[in-house]
Design a protein around this motif. Structure first.
Motif, PDB file in Angstrom:
ATOM      1  N   MET A   1      -9.195   1.709   0.814  1.00  0.00           N
ATOM      2  CA  MET A   1      -8.726   0.547   1.547  1.00  0.00           C
ATOM      3  C   MET A   1      -9.712   0.243   2.660  1.00  0.00           C
ATOM      4  O   MET A   1     -10.297   1.146   3.245  1.00  0.00           O
ATOM      5  CB  MET A   1      -7.331   0.819   2.090  1.00  0.00           C
ATOM      6  N   THR A   2      -9.846  -1.026   2.965  1.00  0.00           N
ATOM      7  CA  THR A   2     -10.880  -1.445   3.904  1.00  0.00           C
ATOM      8  C   THR A   2     -10.374  -1.676   5.319  1.00  0.00           C
ATOM      9  O   THR A   2     -11.172  -1.896   6.222  1.00  0.00           O
ATOM     10  CB  THR A   2     -11.541  -2.740   3.402  1.00  0.00           C
ATOM     11  N   GLU A   3      -9.067  -1.671   5.515  1.00  0.00           N
ATOM     12  CA  GLU A   3      -8.536  -1.857   6.858  1.00  0.00           C
ATOM     13  C   GLU A   3      -7.226  -1.084   7.012  1.00  0.00           C
ATOM     14  O   GLU A   3      -6.520  -0.815   6.043  1.00  0.00           O
ATOM     15  CB  GLU A   3      -8.354  -3.335   7.191  1.00  0.00           C
ATOM     16  N   LEU A   4      -6.916  -0.735   8.251  1.00  0.00           N
ATOM     17  CA  LEU A   4      -5.747   0.105   8.526  1.00  0.00           C
ATOM     18  C   LEU A   4      -4.435  -0.591   8.174  1.00  0.00           C
ATOM     19  O   LEU A   4      -3.476   0.064   7.758  1.00  0.00           O
ATOM     20  CB  LEU A   4      -5.755   0.538   9.992  1.00  0.00           C
ATOM     21  N   SER A   5      -4.390  -1.901   8.298  1.00  0.00           N
ATOM     22  CA  SER A   5      -3.154  -2.626   7.984  1.00  0.00           C
ATOM     23  C   SER A   5      -2.739  -2.427   6.522  1.00  0.00           C
ATOM     24  O   SER A   5      -1.548  -2.419   6.206  1.00  0.00           O
ATOM     25  CB  SER A   5      -3.292  -4.111   8.299  1.00  0.00           C
ATOM     26  N   LEU A   6      -3.703  -2.235   5.644  1.00  0.00           N
ATOM     27  CA  LEU A   6      -3.376  -2.001   4.232  1.00  0.00           C
ATOM     28  C   LEU A   6      -2.777  -0.611   4.031  1.00  0.00           C
ATOM     29  O   LEU A   6      -1.915  -0.418   3.168  1.00  0.00           O
ATOM     30  CB  LEU A   6      -4.608  -2.197   3.353  1.00  0.00           C
ATOM     31  N   HIS A   7      -3.209   0.357   4.820  1.00  0.00           N
ATOM     32  CA  HIS A   7      -2.584   1.679   4.790  1.00  0.00           C
ATOM     33  C   HIS A   7      -1.130   1.578   5.258  1.00  0.00           C
ATOM     34  O   HIS A   7      -0.236   2.195   4.684  1.00  0.00           O
ATOM     35  CB  HIS A   7      -3.343   2.667   5.673  1.00  0.00           C
ATOM     36  N   VAL A   8      -0.919   0.802   6.308  1.00  0.00           N
ATOM     37  CA  VAL A   8       0.440   0.605   6.818  1.00  0.00           C
ATOM     38  C   VAL A   8       1.309  -0.029   5.740  1.00  0.00           C
ATOM     39  O   VAL A   8       2.443   0.405   5.506  1.00  0.00           O
ATOM     40  CB  VAL A   8       0.436  -0.255   8.106  1.00  0.00           C
ATOM     41  N   LEU A   9       0.783  -1.032   5.074  1.00  0.00           N
ATOM     42  CA  LEU A   9       1.521  -1.691   3.993  1.00  0.00           C
ATOM     43  C   LEU A   9       1.902  -0.685   2.913  1.00  0.00           C
ATOM     44  O   LEU A   9       3.050  -0.642   2.461  1.00  0.00           O
ATOM     45  CB  LEU A   9       0.687  -2.829   3.398  1.00  0.00           C
ATOM     46  N   ASP A  10       0.965   0.165   2.517  1.00  0.00           N
ATOM     47  CA  ASP A  10       1.220   1.152   1.474  1.00  0.00           C
ATOM     48  C   ASP A  10       2.316   2.134   1.878  1.00  0.00           C
ATOM     49  O   ASP A  10       3.248   2.383   1.116  1.00  0.00           O
ATOM     50  CB  ASP A  10      -0.075   1.906   1.143  1.00  0.00           C
ATOM     51  N   VAL A  11       2.224   2.679   3.082  1.00  0.00           N
ATOM     52  CA  VAL A  11       3.228   3.650   3.534  1.00  0.00           C
ATOM     53  C   VAL A  11       4.596   2.975   3.714  1.00  0.00           C
ATOM     54  O   VAL A  11       5.622   3.531   3.337  1.00  0.00           O
ATOM     55  CB  VAL A  11       2.773   4.360   4.825  1.00  0.00           C
ATOM     56  N   ALA A  12       4.609   1.772   4.254  1.00  0.00           N
ATOM     57  CA  ALA A  12       5.882   1.052   4.432  1.00  0.00           C
ATOM     58  C   ALA A  12       6.508   0.700   3.084  1.00  0.00           C
ATOM     59  O   ALA A  12       7.735   0.712   2.939  1.00  0.00           O
ATOM     60  CB  ALA A  12       5.681  -0.200   5.279  1.00  0.00           C
ATOM     61  N   GLU A  13       5.684   0.393   2.093  1.00  0.00           N
ATOM     62  CA  GLU A  13       6.213   0.153   0.740  1.00  0.00           C
ATOM     63  C   GLU A  13       6.872   1.428   0.210  1.00  0.00           C
ATOM     64  O   GLU A  13       7.918   1.367  -0.446  1.00  0.00           O
ATOM     65  CB  GLU A  13       5.097  -0.304  -0.204  1.00  0.00           C
ATOM     66  N   ASN A  14       6.273   2.593   0.499  1.00  0.00           N
ATOM     67  CA  ASN A  14       6.918   3.853   0.124  1.00  0.00           C
ATOM     68  C   ASN A  14       8.294   3.965   0.772  1.00  0.00           C
ATOM     69  O   ASN A  14       9.247   4.442   0.154  1.00  0.00           O
ATOM     70  CB  ASN A  14       6.060   5.057   0.540  1.00  0.00           C
ATOM     71  N   SER A  15       8.394   3.537   2.016  1.00  0.00           N
ATOM     72  CA  SER A  15       9.672   3.579   2.736  1.00  0.00           C
ATOM     73  C   SER A  15      10.724   2.713   2.053  1.00  0.00           C
ATOM     74  O   SER A  15      11.877   3.117   1.915  1.00  0.00           O
ATOM     75  CB  SER A  15       9.489   3.110   4.186  1.00  0.00           C
ATOM     76  N   THR A  16      10.321   1.521   1.619  1.00  0.00           N
ATOM     77  CA  THR A  16      11.296   0.644   0.963  1.00  0.00           C
ATOM     78  C   THR A  16      11.716   1.219  -0.391  1.00  0.00           C
ATOM     79  O   THR A  16      12.875   1.099  -0.776  1.00  0.00           O
ATOM     80  CB  THR A  16      10.756  -0.797   0.781  1.00  0.00           C
ATOM     81  N   LYS A  17      10.770   1.866  -1.081  1.00  0.00           N
ATOM     82  CA  LYS A  17      11.117   2.508  -2.358  1.00  0.00           C
ATOM     83  C   LYS A  17      12.036   3.705  -2.156  1.00  0.00           C
ATOM     84  O   LYS A  17      12.778   4.082  -3.058  1.00  0.00           O
ATOM     85  CB  LYS A  17       9.854   2.920  -3.094  1.00  0.00           C
ATOM     86  N   ALA A  18      11.982   4.295  -0.951  1.00  0.00           N
ATOM     87  CA  ALA A  18      12.850   5.419  -0.609  1.00  0.00           C
ATOM     88  C   ALA A  18      14.210   4.930  -0.106  1.00  0.00           C
ATOM     89  O   ALA A  18      14.975   5.686   0.469  1.00  0.00           O
ATOM     90  CB  ALA A  18      12.182   6.303   0.435  1.00  0.00           C
ATOM     91  N   LYS A  19      14.491   3.636  -0.314  1.00  0.00           N
ATOM     92  CA  LYS A  19      15.779   3.025   0.034  1.00  0.00           C
ATOM     93  C   LYS A  19      16.083   3.034   1.531  1.00  0.00           C
ATOM     94  O   LYS A  19      17.239   3.135   1.943  1.00  0.00           O
ATOM     95  CB  LYS A  19      16.928   3.686  -0.732  1.00  0.00           C
ATOM     96  N   ALA A  20      15.040   2.901   2.346  1.00  0.00           N
ATOM     97  CA  ALA A  20      15.251   2.815   3.789  1.00  0.00           C
ATOM     98  C   ALA A  20      15.989   1.527   4.120  1.00  0.00           C
ATOM     99  O   ALA A  20      15.742   0.486   3.523  1.00  0.00           O
ATOM    100  CB  ALA A  20      13.909   2.857   4.515  1.00  0.00           C
ATOM    101  N   SER A  21      16.885   1.609   5.086  1.00  0.00           N
ATOM    102  CA  SER A  21      17.538   0.392   5.568  1.00  0.00           C
ATOM    103  C   SER A  21      16.831  -0.128   6.818  1.00  0.00           C
ATOM    104  O   SER A  21      16.949  -1.289   7.170  1.00  0.00           O
ATOM    105  CB  SER A  21      19.014   0.640   5.853  1.00  0.00           C
TER     106      SER A  21
END
Length: 185
Positions: A1-21
């Motif tokens: 990934m070329t920027e930190l915001s894309l890392h944030v997107l990836d980890v946050a997507e993991n959170s949504t897949k983990a059924k976070a509210s």
């Protein structure tokens, strides 16, 4: 990934897949300390101690669609390459906290990137989840809390064109005010 915001997107997507509210994303720029701290905290299903111990291994993933999971290992590597640090804590049924600290002026630090686009995309694409975004630059900060927006909007979804456009504008204006012209992030 070329920027930190894309890392944030990836980890946050993991959170949504983990059924976070609720997913809390915090970006803190401390120029005097020469560091950027990014944390993503969720109340999703969490992970066992064994899973946490292996989550930074690129050949470990809980997904059944592929055999590798590169997002978290690359995020960790990006932080540590700048002399920073990385930690992940999780508990089943409670949630997960990921924290990455970056040496701000280190030559190997990726640019922060378009955090506004990342936050906007998460909000619009995951109406089932609440997001709390905290952005701080030294002693100035702003917060976007989707729970507050929902109180005002009622049943109007975030992907309604007018609401989506307002969210983009809100993020942009507040970030600009907090940064006060600093563009080297």
């Amino acid at each position: 990934m070329t920027e930190l915001s894309l890392h944030v997107l990836d980890v946050a997507e993991n959170s949504t897949k983990a059924k976070a509210s609720l997913v809390t994303i915090s970006v803190s720029v401390e120029s005097a300390a020469d560091k950027i701290t990014i944390s993503i905290i969720d109340d999703g299903c969490g992970m066992t101690k064994e899973q946490v111990a292996r989550v930074t291994d690129p050949f470990f993933t809980t997904r059944t669609t592929r055999k590798v999971g590169l997002g978290v290992p690359f995020f960790k590597m990006a932080a540590e390459a700048t002399g920073g640090s990385f930690s992940i804590e999780s508990e089943p049924g409670v949630g997960t906290t990921v924290c990455a600290v970056f040496g701000m002026s280190h030559i190997d630090r990726m640019p922060l990137g378009d955090m506004n686009a990342t936050i906007h995309q998460l909000i619009v694409m995951h109406p089932e989840c609440e997001f709390l975004y905290l952005y701080r630059y030294d002693d100035r900060q702003f917060t976007l809390d989707t729970r507050e927006f929902r109180e005002i909007l009622g049943d109007i979804p975030f992907d309604t064109p007018e609401v989506s456009a307002y969210l983009k504008q809100y993020l942009s204006e507040n970030e600009s005010e907090v940064n006060q012209g600093q563009t080297n992030i």
